[in-house]
Design a protein around this motif. Structure first.
Motif, short mmCIF file in Angstrom:
data_model
loop_
_atom_site.label_atom_id
_atom_site.label_comp_id
_atom_site.label_asym_id
_atom_site.label_seq_id
_atom_site.Cartn_x
_atom_site.Cartn_y
_atom_site.Cartn_z
N LEU A 199 0.86 -1.19 0.00
CA LEU A 199 0.00 0.00 0.00
C LEU A 199 0.89 1.24 0.00
N ALA A 200 0.74 2.11 -1.01
CA ALA A 200 1.53 3.34 -1.12
C ALA A 200 0.60 4.54 -0.92
N ALA A 201 0.96 5.44 0.00
CA ALA A 201 0.14 6.62 0.30
C ALA A 201 1.01 7.85 0.46
N ARG A 202 0.47 9.01 0.08
CA ARG A 202 1.18 10.28 0.20
C ARG A 202 0.17 11.41 0.36
N HIS A 214 -4.77 20.30 0.63
CA HIS A 214 -3.88 19.14 0.53
C HIS A 214 -4.20 18.34 -0.73
N ARG A 215 -3.21 17.58 -1.16
CA ARG A 215 -3.37 16.68 -2.29
C ARG A 215 -2.82 15.32 -1.88
N GLY A 216 -3.69 14.32 -1.84
CA GLY A 216 -3.29 13.00 -1.39
C GLY A 216 -3.49 11.95 -2.47
N SER A 217 -2.78 10.84 -2.31
CA SER A 217 -2.94 9.72 -3.23
C SER A 217 -2.72 8.42 -2.46
N VAL A 218 -3.48 7.38 -2.86
CA VAL A 218 -3.37 6.06 -2.26
C VAL A 218 -3.42 5.03 -3.38
N GLY A 219 -2.56 4.03 -3.33
CA GLY A 219 -2.57 3.01 -4.37
C GLY A 219 -2.02 1.69 -3.87
N LEU A 220 -2.34 0.61 -4.61
CA LEU A 220 -1.82 -0.72 -4.32
C LEU A 220 -0.86 -1.12 -5.42
N SER A 222 1.27 -4.48 -6.78
CA SER A 222 1.39 -5.93 -6.64
C SER A 222 2.34 -6.49 -7.68
N LYS A 223 3.00 -7.58 -7.36
CA LYS A 223 3.93 -8.23 -8.27
C LYS A 223 3.68 -9.72 -8.25
N PHE A 224 3.46 -10.30 -9.43
CA PHE A 224 3.26 -11.72 -9.57
C PHE A 224 4.13 -12.23 -10.71
N GLY A 225 5.23 -12.88 -10.35
CA GLY A 225 6.14 -13.39 -11.37
C GLY A 225 6.71 -12.27 -12.21
N MET A 226 6.50 -12.33 -13.53
CA MET A 226 7.03 -11.35 -14.46
C MET A 226 6.05 -10.22 -14.72
N THR A 227 4.88 -10.21 -14.03
CA THR A 227 3.85 -9.22 -14.30
C THR A 227 3.50 -8.46 -13.03
N ASN A 228 3.36 -7.14 -13.16
CA ASN A 228 2.95 -6.29 -12.03
C ASN A 228 1.56 -5.75 -12.27
N LEU A 229 0.85 -5.46 -11.18
CA LEU A 229 -0.48 -4.87 -11.26
C LEU A 229 -0.54 -3.73 -10.27
N ALA A 230 -0.99 -2.55 -10.73
CA ALA A 230 -1.15 -1.38 -9.85
C ALA A 230 -2.58 -0.90 -9.90
N VAL A 231 -3.17 -0.61 -8.74
CA VAL A 231 -4.55 -0.12 -8.66
C VAL A 231 -4.55 1.15 -7.83
N ASN A 232 -5.20 2.22 -8.35
CA ASN A 232 -5.29 3.49 -7.64
C ASN A 232 -6.74 3.84 -7.38
#
Length: 232
Positions: A199-202, A214-220, A222-232
């Motif tokens: 979990l990445a937050a700022r 303020h300006r905030g952001s939160v995201g996930l 993930s890494k699975f083998g040779m493929t990554n997945l990011a969700v915001n």
């Protein structure tokens, strides 16, 4: 939204994706490079307008240097949008010993409101900060000098905690004397939830006389083998 990422080699990866939020769809493409001592990231996004952002990080011995640049036109209305204009920043850290270090950081921006021809605001600041580390904690204290629309001087203090994939940091800048610098607090964190998921937050907070923005952001991430997945 979701982003699918494919690792071309151990050091280089590419990604493409689409995100929909509040009825607005953003399309993006990204390229990343990373090895033991350096990394680079380039992102281009489109949603009625264009946003391009890039950053790089290089470590050589006791010196670490980072830099980033961002461009956004006034028509862009997609994900992770900032104020239209150009922003750039760079940082160099020298570790004199395992405990003592020195950090030099500079930031500059041009902000556009109605069109892309004349900036409505232009300026930046330079920070010089001493660092002291007792692993896993690093604290810093220094001064800030502003230029352009951010004239004057201030004091900067920071604290960062890093333990493996877990990192939490806070920095506050407080103007002193007759200054147009604004009091600013930045809080950021990377928190591992389960294996291969972070979990990445700022949050960037600007303190006004009788108000706060303020300006905030939160995201996930993930890494699975040779493929990554990011969700915001």
């Amino acid at each position: 939204g979701a982003q699918a990422k494919y690792r071309v080699t151990d050091n280089f990866s590419v990604a493409a994706g689409a995100v929909q939020k509040d009825g607005i769809t953003s399309f993006g493409a990204r390229a990343r490079y990373k090895d033991d001592k350096s990394s680079a990231d380039l992102l281009a996004a489109y949603s009625s307008g264009v946003m391009v952002t890039g950053n790089a990080n290089v470590t050589a011995g006791r010196v670490n240097a980072t830099g980033s640049v961002n461009y956004q036109d006034t028509n862009y209305e997609g994900l992770n949008g900032t104020a239209p204009g150009v922003a750039a920043q760079g940082s160099v850290t020298y570790k004199a010993t395992d405990q003592l270090g020195l950090n030099l950081k500079a930031k500059y921006s041009q902000v556009y409101d109605g069109d892309d021809s004349t900036p409505d605001a232009s300026g930046g600041h330079v920070d010089v900060k001493g660092l002291y580390t007792i692993s896993p904690l690093t604290v810093g204290l220094g001064v800030r000098a502003g230029f352009g629309d951010e004239k004057g001087f201030g004091v900067v203090a920071s604290a960062d905690y890093t333990n493996g994939a877990l990192s939490v940091g806070v920095e506050h800048a407080q103007p002193i004397g007759d200054s147009t610098l604004s009091p600013t607090t930045t809080v950021k964190a990377n928190i591992p939830l389960v294996e291969n998921v972070v979990l990445a937050a700022r949050d960037d907070i600007h303190w006004g006389v009788n108000s706060m923005t303020h300006r905030g952001s939160v995201g996930l991430q993930s890494k699975f083998g040779m493929t990554n997945l990011a969700v915001n």
